[in-house]
Design a protein around this motif. Structure first.
Motif, PDB file in Angstrom:
ATOM      1  N   ALA A  15      -3.314   4.403   6.268  1.00 33.76           N
ATOM      2  CA  ALA A  15      -4.530   4.264   6.604  1.00 33.76           C
ATOM      3  C   ALA A  15      -5.560   4.912   5.602  1.00 33.76           C
ATOM      4  O   ALA A  15      -6.530   4.360   5.442  1.00 33.76           O
ATOM      5  N   ALA A  16      -5.203   5.966   5.047  1.00 32.76           N
ATOM      6  CA  ALA A  16      -6.127   6.706   4.236  1.00 32.76           C
ATOM      7  C   ALA A  16      -6.358   5.769   3.037  1.00 32.76           C
ATOM      8  O   ALA A  16      -7.418   5.803   2.456  1.00 32.76           O
ATOM      9  N   CYS A  17      -5.074   5.373   2.519  1.00 32.97           N
ATOM     10  CA  CYS A  17      -5.342   4.465   1.238  1.00 32.97           C
ATOM     11  C   CYS A  17      -5.892   3.230   1.597  1.00 32.97           C
ATOM     12  O   CYS A  17      -6.576   2.695   0.596  1.00 32.97           O
ATOM     13  N   ILE A  56       0.717  -1.172  -0.013  1.00 31.28           N
ATOM     14  CA  ILE A  56       0.034  -0.191  -0.214  1.00 31.28           C
ATOM     15  C   ILE A  56       0.896   1.252  -0.163  1.00 31.28           C
ATOM     16  O   ILE A  56       1.896   1.340   0.720  1.00 31.28           O
ATOM     17  N   LYS A  57       0.416   2.268  -0.826  1.00 32.22           N
ATOM     18  CA  LYS A  57       0.890   3.663  -0.679  1.00 32.22           C
ATOM     19  C   LYS A  57       0.556   4.387   0.541  1.00 32.22           C
ATOM     20  O   LYS A  57      -0.165   3.865   1.267  1.00 32.22           O
ATOM     21  N   ALA A  58       1.070   5.537   0.712  1.00 35.89           N
ATOM     22  CA  ALA A  58       0.570   6.644   1.959  1.00 35.89           C
ATOM     23  C   ALA A  58      -0.024   7.601   1.171  1.00 35.89           C
ATOM     24  O   ALA A  58       0.198   7.862  -0.048  1.00 35.89           O
ATOM     25  N   GLN A  59      -0.628   8.109   2.132  1.00 35.13           N
ATOM     26  CA  GLN A  59      -1.441   9.410   1.541  1.00 35.13           C
ATOM     27  C   GLN A  59      -0.459  10.614   0.991  1.00 35.13           C
ATOM     28  O   GLN A  59      -0.545  11.025  -0.108  1.00 35.13           O
ATOM     29  N   VAL A  60       0.365  10.691   1.943  1.00 32.81           N
ATOM     30  CA  VAL A  60       1.550  11.952   1.198  1.00 32.81           C
ATOM     31  C   VAL A  60       2.770  11.242   2.152  1.00 32.81           C
ATOM     32  O   VAL A  60       3.239  11.570   2.970  1.00 32.81           O
ATOM     33  N   TYR A  80      -3.393   2.914  -5.831  1.00 32.96           N
ATOM     34  CA  TYR A  80      -3.087   2.808  -4.182  1.00 32.96           C
ATOM     35  C   TYR A  80      -1.829   1.995  -3.729  1.00 32.96           C
ATOM     36  O   TYR A  80      -1.858   1.928  -2.465  1.00 32.96           O
ATOM     37  N   CYS A  81      -1.288   1.359  -4.743  1.00 36.26           N
ATOM     38  CA  CYS A  81      -0.344   0.505  -4.266  1.00 36.26           C
ATOM     39  C   CYS A  81       1.017   0.684  -5.152  1.00 36.26           C
ATOM     40  O   CYS A  81       1.005   1.092  -6.318  1.00 36.26           O
ATOM     41  N   LYS A  82       1.944   0.402  -4.441  1.00 40.44           N
ATOM     42  CA  LYS A  82       3.463   0.454  -5.069  1.00 40.44           C
ATOM     43  C   LYS A  82       3.697  -0.397  -5.997  1.00 40.44           C
ATOM     44  O   LYS A  82       4.604  -0.102  -6.854  1.00 40.44           O
TER      45      LYS A  82
END
Length: 366
Positions: free
Chosen positions: A308-310, A191-195, A337-339
């Protein structure tokens, strides 16, 4: 709307931030901090957590509302009064989910619960009994065998998956086909992060490409003080994580860099940082007339709320797919949403894909 029933593997900081967030948005009705307010009519407060799995004695047997605040969790507490859910944390299977040095780190590490590992049959039965529709994988980096164990459990229990970790499932054709064949959707991987560090790195790389510059070298070094960074002190567990983060940045560059010219990954565990992640990013390149330039950036974020936002969006897209009878990897949500998604595209293209997907499946626009 009936709630989205979710089970969580790994009740660490990421689980804490996700559960706190669902309670926060359910109580306040706020949309501040959400990437997407509504997906298919589902808001962030429509997610219900029905089961947790962990191997730490300080969490096993507790209600989820208590386990998310138990040691060694050290993320920020922004919603301390999470109502008891009645859902308990059960003991899972260790397998390769815990590095040996993590069990020797005292309060900061893992304290294994007594008793034998849970069997696949026990996890499957617990998933079925809980009524879970979606399983979230929050296992530590390097948990290849453990992740595969829980994926088999999800398939047998007929539960969809959001794979937040860099063990390649959605982006692995053999695993993806298993989900497709049984009629289950999956979003992944990592999962990526929001920022976060990777999304900022990708965005800067795309900007530099759009402005006609040439990138010659880049690094992204990250430090933090949570169990994720402590776990990654074991460099043997990092191979898939480094691939995931590196490929996410390479995909945003106009020209792929040689391996020696791009370094991305964790740098050091700093206990007093707790769940704060500090990223040091550098890009070196050339512009008009081959004149050199360099860019340096320092980013400091609370690591677990950032992801968590993603995850909250991914859960709602997964539910939308269930309602529409979709199966296999969800391409647009995974790309956005994912790397390490099955199809790696730049973030602008992923956003357009996601908007089209949502309009088609739910008649909404972002």
């Amino acid at each position: 709307m009936t709630p989205i029933r979710v089970a969580i593997i790994g009740m660490g900081n990421c689980a804490s931030s996700l559960v706190q967030g669902a309670a926060h948005y359910r109580k306040t009705g706020s949309n501040c901090g959400l990437i997407t307010e509504s997906i298919g009519g589902f808001g962030a407060g429509d997610v219900e957590f029905v089961m947790g799995v962990d191997i730490d004695s300080r969490k096993v047997g507790l209600d989820l509302s208590e386990a998310i605040f138990a040691a060694p969790n050290n993320t920020v507490t922004f919603h301390p009064n999470v109502a008891p859910s009645g859902a308990k944390v059960i003991r899972g299977a260790v397998l390769d989910g815990v590095s040996s040095h993590m069990t020797q780190a005292g309060e900061r590490g893992f304290m294994l619960a007594d008793g034998p590992d849970a069997t696949k049959e026990e996890i499957v039965e617990a998933l079925r009994k809980s009524g879970a529709e979606i399983l979230v994988n929050f296992l530590p980096v390097g948990s290849q065998k453990a992740t595969e164990f829980y994926m088999e459990c999800a398939l047998e229990a007929k539960v969809a998956v959001v794979n937040c970790m860099p063990v390649f499932i959605a982006s692995n054709s053999e695993w993806e086909e298993k989900f497709r064949a049984i009629g289950l959707p999956i979003i992944g991987d990592d999962i990526k992060a929001q920022v976060g560090a990777t999304i900022v790195h990708r965005t800067l790389s795309s900007l530099l490409d759009a402005r006609g510059t040439d990138v010659a070298h880049t690094y992204q070094l990250n430090t933090g003080g949570n169990t994720d960074f402590m776990n990654m002190l074991d460099r043997q567990r990092l191979s898939s994580k480094k691939i995931s983060k590196t490929e996410a940045v390479q995909a945003a560059l106009a020209r792929r860099l040689a391996d020696e010219n791009i370094v991305i990954g964790p740098s050091e565990y700093v206990p007093w940082l707790k769940d704060n992640k500090v990223c040091f990013l550098r890009i070196e390149g050339s512009q008009w007339g081959d004149v050199p330039y360099n860019l340096e950036l320092r980013l400091s974020v609370e690591d677990s709320p950032n992801s968590a936002a993603c995850v909250m969006d991914a859960l709602r897209y997964c539910k939308l797919a269930i309602l529409n009878g979709e199966s296999g990897a969800l391409i647009a949500p995974s790309a956005y949403y994912c790397k390490h998604p099955p199809q790696q595209v730049n973030d602008d293209a992923a956003a357009r894909m996601l908007a089209s997907y949502l309009a088609e499946k739910a008649g909404e626009t972002q």
